[in-house]
Scaffold this active site. Sequence first.
Site, PDB file in Angstrom:
ATOM      1  N   THR A   1       1.150  -0.997   0.100  1.00  0.00           N
ATOM      2  CA  THR A   1       0.075  -0.519   0.255  1.00  0.00           C
ATOM      3  C   THR A   1       0.324   1.184  -0.075  1.00  0.00           C
ATOM      4  O   THR A   1       2.007   1.271   0.362  1.00  0.00           O
ATOM      5  CB  THR A   1      -1.047   0.538   0.950  1.00  0.00           C
ATOM      6  OG1 THR A   1      -1.894   1.130   1.504  1.00  0.00           O
ATOM      7  CG2 THR A   1      -0.212  -0.315   2.651  1.00  0.00           C
ATOM      8  N   ASP A   2       0.240   2.355  -0.834  1.00  0.00           N
ATOM      9  CA  ASP A   2       1.202   3.341  -0.258  1.00  0.00           C
ATOM     10  C   ASP A   2       0.726   4.245   0.881  1.00  0.00           C
ATOM     11  O   ASP A   2       2.076   5.022   1.343  1.00  0.00           O
ATOM     12  CB  ASP A   2       0.220   4.772  -1.574  1.00  0.00           C
ATOM     13  CG  ASP A   2      -1.003   4.986  -0.995  1.00  0.00           C
ATOM     14  OD1 ASP A   2      -2.064   4.768  -0.157  1.00  0.00           O
ATOM     15  OD2 ASP A   2      -1.854   5.468  -1.783  1.00  0.00           O
TER      16      ASP A   2
ATOM     17  N   LYS B   1       2.372  -2.965   7.667  1.00  0.00           N
ATOM     18  CA  LYS B   1       2.693  -3.509   5.689  1.00  0.00           C
ATOM     19  C   LYS B   1       4.434  -2.955   5.686  1.00  0.00           C
ATOM     20  O   LYS B   1       4.400  -4.465   4.756  1.00  0.00           O
ATOM     21  CB  LYS B   1       1.048  -3.034   5.023  1.00  0.00           C
ATOM     22  CG  LYS B   1      -0.038  -3.422   5.174  1.00  0.00           C
ATOM     23  CD  LYS B   1      -0.250  -4.542   4.730  1.00  0.00           C
ATOM     24  CE  LYS B   1      -0.188  -4.726   3.267  1.00  0.00           C
ATOM     25  NZ  LYS B   1      -0.992  -6.081   2.587  1.00  0.00           N
TER      26      LYS B   1
HETATM   27  P1  NAD Z   1     -10.236  -7.382   2.544  1.00  0.00           P
HETATM   28  O1  NAD Z   1      -9.957  -7.005   3.981  1.00  0.00           O
HETATM   29  O2  NAD Z   1     -10.975  -7.005   1.415  1.00  0.00           O
HETATM   30  O3  NAD Z   1      -9.885  -9.016   2.585  1.00  0.00           O
HETATM   31  C1  NAD Z   1      -8.567  -9.124   3.327  1.00  0.00           C
HETATM   32  C2  NAD Z   1      -8.796 -10.834   2.897  1.00  0.00           C
HETATM   33  O4  NAD Z   1      -7.688 -11.589   3.704  1.00  0.00           O
HETATM   34  C3  NAD Z   1     -10.293 -11.176   3.491  1.00  0.00           C
HETATM   35  O5  NAD Z   1     -10.846 -12.312   2.865  1.00  0.00           O
HETATM   36  C4  NAD Z   1     -10.162 -11.664   5.394  1.00  0.00           C
HETATM   37  O6  NAD Z   1     -11.023 -13.049   5.175  1.00  0.00           O
HETATM   38  C5  NAD Z   1      -8.873 -12.402   4.157  1.00  0.00           C
HETATM   39  N1  NAD Z   1      -7.802 -12.432   5.719  1.00  0.00           N
HETATM   40  C6  NAD Z   1      -7.462 -11.994   6.586  1.00  0.00           C
HETATM   41  N2  NAD Z   1      -6.633 -12.273   7.362  1.00  0.00           N
HETATM   42  C7  NAD Z   1      -6.248 -13.585   6.922  1.00  0.00           C
HETATM   43  C8  NAD Z   1      -5.668 -14.668   7.906  1.00  0.00           C
HETATM   44  N3  NAD Z   1      -4.435 -14.361   8.658  1.00  0.00           N
HETATM   45  N4  NAD Z   1      -5.049 -15.635   6.679  1.00  0.00           N
HETATM   46  C9  NAD Z   1      -6.186 -16.020   5.437  1.00  0.00           C
HETATM   47  N5  NAD Z   1      -6.902 -14.994   5.156  1.00  0.00           N
HETATM   48  C10 NAD Z   1      -6.869 -13.718   5.923  1.00  0.00           C
HETATM   49  O7  NAD Z   1      -8.758  -5.855   1.978  1.00  0.00           O
HETATM   50  P2  NAD Z   1      -8.645  -5.721   0.593  1.00  0.00           P
HETATM   51  O8  NAD Z   1      -8.980  -3.837   0.962  1.00  0.00           O
HETATM   52  O9  NAD Z   1      -9.411  -6.717  -0.572  1.00  0.00           O
HETATM   53  O10 NAD Z   1      -6.831  -5.268   0.306  1.00  0.00           O
HETATM   54  C11 NAD Z   1      -6.491  -6.870   0.066  1.00  0.00           C
HETATM   55  C12 NAD Z   1      -5.062  -6.179   0.177  1.00  0.00           C
HETATM   56  O11 NAD Z   1      -4.408  -4.962  -0.784  1.00  0.00           O
HETATM   57  C13 NAD Z   1      -4.282  -6.254   1.233  1.00  0.00           C
HETATM   58  O12 NAD Z   1      -2.995  -6.580   1.367  1.00  0.00           O
HETATM   59  C14 NAD Z   1      -4.411  -4.790   1.573  1.00  0.00           C
HETATM   60  O13 NAD Z   1      -2.729  -4.147   2.412  1.00  0.00           O
HETATM   61  C15 NAD Z   1      -3.761  -4.449  -0.011  1.00  0.00           C
HETATM   62  N6  NAD Z   1      -4.276  -2.672  -0.258  1.00  0.00           N
HETATM   63  C16 NAD Z   1      -6.195  -2.793  -0.647  1.00  0.00           C
HETATM   64  C17 NAD Z   1      -5.908  -1.291  -0.369  1.00  0.00           C
HETATM   65  C18 NAD Z   1      -7.028  -0.786  -0.357  1.00  0.00           C
HETATM   66  O14 NAD Z   1      -7.602   0.623  -1.001  1.00  0.00           O
HETATM   67  N7  NAD Z   1      -8.214  -1.705  -0.433  1.00  0.00           N
HETATM   68  C19 NAD Z   1      -5.303  -0.650  -0.953  1.00  0.00           C
HETATM   69  C20 NAD Z   1      -3.371  -0.850  -1.359  1.00  0.00           C
HETATM   70  C21 NAD Z   1      -3.559  -1.853  -1.167  1.00  0.00           C
END
Ligand code: NAD
Length: 336
Positions: free
Chosen positions: A125-126, A154
């Site tokens: 992430t940023d 992160k």
């Molecule tokens: P989200 O919260 O919608 O989904 C996270 C998923 O991970 C869920 O399905 C959850 O059940 C699963 N999870 C959590 N803990 C777990 C564990 N211990 N074992 C297995 N599964 C587990 O998140 P998202 O928004 O889809 O983000 C996904 C990734 O992208 C993350 O790593 C986040 O840091 C990164 N990210 C997100 C954004 C954003 O704006 N949402 C931006 C940049 C990066």
Amino acid sequence: MRYLVTGGAGFIGSAFVRLTLDTVDAAEVLALDALTYAGNLENLAAAAGRPNYRFERVDIRDGAAVRAGFERFRPDVVVHFAAESHVDRSILSPEEAMATNFMGTGVLLEAAREFRPRRFMHISTDEVYGSIEPPAEADESYPLIASSPYSASKAGADLLALAYYATFGLPVIVTRASNNYGPYQFPEKLIPLMISNAFDGKPLPIYGDGRQVRDWLFVDDHCRAIHAAIDRGRAGQIYNVGGNCALPNLEVVKRLLRAAGKPESLMTAVADRPGHDRRYALSSAKIEAETGWKPQVDFDDGLAVTVAWYRNNRAWIDRVRSGEYRSYYEKNYGNR
Ligand code: NAD
Ligand code: TYD
């Protein structure tokens, strides 16, 4: 190509699974997910039943289960999304963020060290760059100045993943994306929370003065960037992935209220988030130059799609909020 996708039942992971099955020839996908509050299998309903897709309920903190998944599936590519992804929750319970985001990443890296996929995509992430004074933009060498337990966990995981490249030659790539939005996002992040509350006629809580700036990226653009980095990125590198759409929160909320046909009077100022980063800003010049990727979805178009999706899927919002999917899964399939 065999893709092992952690966090595949979450917002971005499920979009990645759907896009991969729809657009990559001869793709095989294994989605691994613990199905926390944020993950549910309806997000993957479009994949269910396809012969080249399967799901396993695995907690990435469980080394034996993760290893068994790698051994059975032998992935070519690992795409690691699983995380505790919400800043506010990480402030309320930092241990969860540390355990999944940092230690869980370590467990996956260890399995990858043994089974040697061709790519290990660590999705970051940023927010690891912290708040950035205008007019600067972070490139990939910008210092890591994380402010929340989420972003710190992160940032730690990013360094760990890169250490596995340097130390063990594991072909890691780190991508750092800006704020994603789109269908299937759990209604706790700004855009889906505000849309859901607006449809329910509830107040829209604006933290502090609402002038914090985020760069908005449509989720499918993010997923296309990950594929571009898998196919054309270089191992050991970091790639920023921005939406080229920096906006203050107040402007985002006003635009989504317009798209939803709801009044601005729903906006309500509330106490600010502790340690709230004022501004995120990214340069995506590196991924654009090296892979040819660019964001394709204009913010107002993406917002219109998103608002329409939440308007048509109000029952989904009620079910994810109540945890109904998780109890259904546990009742019917047990803990697997
Ligand atoms: P989200 O919260 O919608 O989904 C996270 C998923 O991970 C869920 O399905 C959850 O059940 C699963 N999870 C959590 N803990 C777990 C564990 N211990 N074992 C297995 N599964 C587990 O998140 P998202 O928004 O889809 O983000 C996904 C990734 O992208 C993350 O790593 C986040 O840091 C990164 N990210 C997100 C954004 C954003 O704006 N949402 C931006 C940049 C990066
Ligand atoms: P969020 O979607 O939680 O993402 P992040 O904190 O990871 O950027 O929040 C986006 C912005 O919206 C952030 O500046 C905090 C603000 N915000 C609110 O003003 N009210 C809310 O209810 C939420 C969830 C966020």
